[in-house]
Write a protein that holds these residues in place. Structure first.
Motif, mmCIF file in Angstrom:
data_model
loop_
_atom_site.group_PDB
_atom_site.id
_atom_site.type_symbol
_atom_site.label_atom_id
_atom_site.label_comp_id
_atom_site.label_asym_id
_atom_site.label_seq_id
_atom_site.Cartn_x
_atom_site.Cartn_y
_atom_site.Cartn_z
ATOM 1 N N ILE A 89 -28.813 81.126 61.427
ATOM 2 C CA ILE A 89 -29.979 81.969 61.151
ATOM 3 C C ILE A 89 -31.172 81.079 60.834
ATOM 4 O O ILE A 89 -31.087 80.172 60.001
ATOM 5 N N VAL B 215 -31.866 90.627 61.139
ATOM 6 C CA VAL B 215 -32.736 89.696 61.872
ATOM 7 C C VAL B 215 -33.356 90.361 63.091
ATOM 8 O O VAL B 215 -34.544 90.194 63.379
ATOM 9 N N LEU C 27 -28.432 89.766 56.259
ATOM 10 C CA LEU C 27 -28.812 88.614 57.071
ATOM 11 C C LEU C 27 -28.144 88.646 58.442
ATOM 12 O O LEU C 27 -28.667 88.087 59.409
ATOM 13 N N GLN C 28 -27.017 89.293 58.528
ATOM 14 C CA GLN C 28 -26.288 89.344 59.797
ATOM 15 C C GLN C 28 -26.816 90.440 60.726
ATOM 16 O O GLN C 28 -26.734 90.321 61.948
ATOM 17 N N ALA D 98 -34.865 84.375 57.747
ATOM 18 C CA ALA D 98 -34.332 84.586 56.401
ATOM 19 C C ALA D 98 -35.455 84.828 55.396
ATOM 20 O O ALA D 98 -35.393 85.753 54.581
ATOM 21 N N VAL E 212 -28.253 80.693 53.414
ATOM 22 C CA VAL E 212 -28.676 81.010 54.778
ATOM 23 C C VAL E 212 -27.725 80.312 55.747
ATOM 24 O O VAL E 212 -27.694 79.078 55.801
#
Length: 327
Positions: free
Chosen positions: A116, A289, A285-286, A121, A112
């Motif tokens: 973030i 979110v 993850l990029q 996450a 992670v």
């Protein structure tokens, strides 16, 4: 070392019956990590396994599958350093994430980045990996027509986002309250499942085209209404439940049936599959979110049983328990 955890046993029937125990940290296996949880995400699968008969005899199990936090210790074959920030996914057949600490398989954990939050996450793990595993079933979707049934679910919303980014022409089936958000994510159109003319509305969006793929995020049996819209060589991917029989007779439409079962990676660890998910989840993850944040509802560790009960009752939220304050 002792830590608090929410547990269930062979006679537990409801999330509100979870019992808080103090457990002792056991010795780590070669690939295992000891994680100090900062955030714990609640998922539908968490309440689905809390039922009589899932466990046998006097067995007691920590509930939950998803969490995120700091690595405190690592087994000798784990490739994750102590102090790393990670999110992880647990097996439904062992102690899970609903604790101040968790022992996790390092192979089913993901770095992670510092920018973030752990809550974001953790919230992305199960739905994000499910969406990614669904996409692994298919060839290139560039300019292909696909339908996501249950696009208002978090998995469905992520699928719409990922499919649109891959160049697919996505039709989303969801309630009207999701329409604006799904269109912003790239859906070609949104069909309100609460209307009687669902099939006709979908056909209108397709025009003269047919569906190359049909994703179901709610109930495998409820997608049958869309079968007439499938192309001759197409795919049906079921996330909730499975289709045991091909709906078309031999020498008719030659469709491929796919099912998604994230937990099988714990039972049959596959280096190739896990590596692919590692790479794709890092990308998610990029970009994911912003998709999960509007649904996020933070709770305390003490509120986990009651919040899981609300989730079981159909509460529209992504509950994440915060154990450590985020900067």
């Amino acid at each position: 070392m002792l830590y608090r955890a929410w547990t269930f046993n062979a006679s537990t029937t409801e999330p509100t019956e979870l019992i808080q125990h103090h457990l002792t940290v056991k010795a780590l296996g070669d690939y295992e990590l000891l994680v100090e949880n900062h955030a714990i995400a609640l998922n539908p699968v968490d309440w689905k396994i809390i039922r009589p008969g899932f466990l046998e005899g006097s067995a007691v199990q920590v509930a939950g599958v998803d969490g995120a936090g700091i690595v405190l210790a690592a087994g000798k074959l784990a490739k994750t350093a102590v102090g790393s920030r990670i999110a992880y996914h647990q097996s439904i057949r062992g102690n899970g994430s609903y604790g101040e600490m968790a022992i996790v398989d390092s192979r089913l954990s993901w770095p992670v980045p510092a920018h973030i939050r752990f809550s974001d996450a953790a919230a992305l793990v199960c739905p994000g990996l499910t969406a990614l595993q669904s996409l692994q079933k298919l060839p290139s979707m560039q300019q292909q027509c696909v339908l996501v049934h249950g696009a208002g679910t978090l998995v469905g919303t992520l699928l719409v986002q990922l499919l649109a980014a891959a160049g697919a022409r996505v039709i989303a089936v969801a309630s009207s309250r999701h329409q604006e958000h799904l269109l912003k994510l790239g859906a070609l159109g949104v069909v309100n499942y609460q209307q009687q003319q669902v099939l006709a509305d979908t056909q209108a969006l397709l025009g003269e085209h047919k569906l190359t793929a049909l994703f179901d995020c709610i109930d495998a049996e409820k997608v049958a209404a869309f079968y007439p819209l499938l192309d001759v060589n197409s795919h049906v991917i079921t996330i909730q439940g499975r289709l045991t029989n091909n709906p078309f007779p031999a020498f008719d439409k030659a469709i491929s049936l796919h099912e998604v079962a994230l937990n099988t990676l714990h039972r049959y660890p596959s280096a190739g599959q896990i590596t692919a998910l590692q790479t794709e989840f890092a990308k998610l993850l990029q970009c994911g979110v912003s998709t999960v944040e509007p649904r996020l509802q933070t709770i305390s560790f003490a509120e986990i049983p009651q919040s899981l009960q609300k989730l079981k009752q159909g509460q529209y939220a992504k509950y994440v328990a915060i154990l450590k304050a985020e900067q």
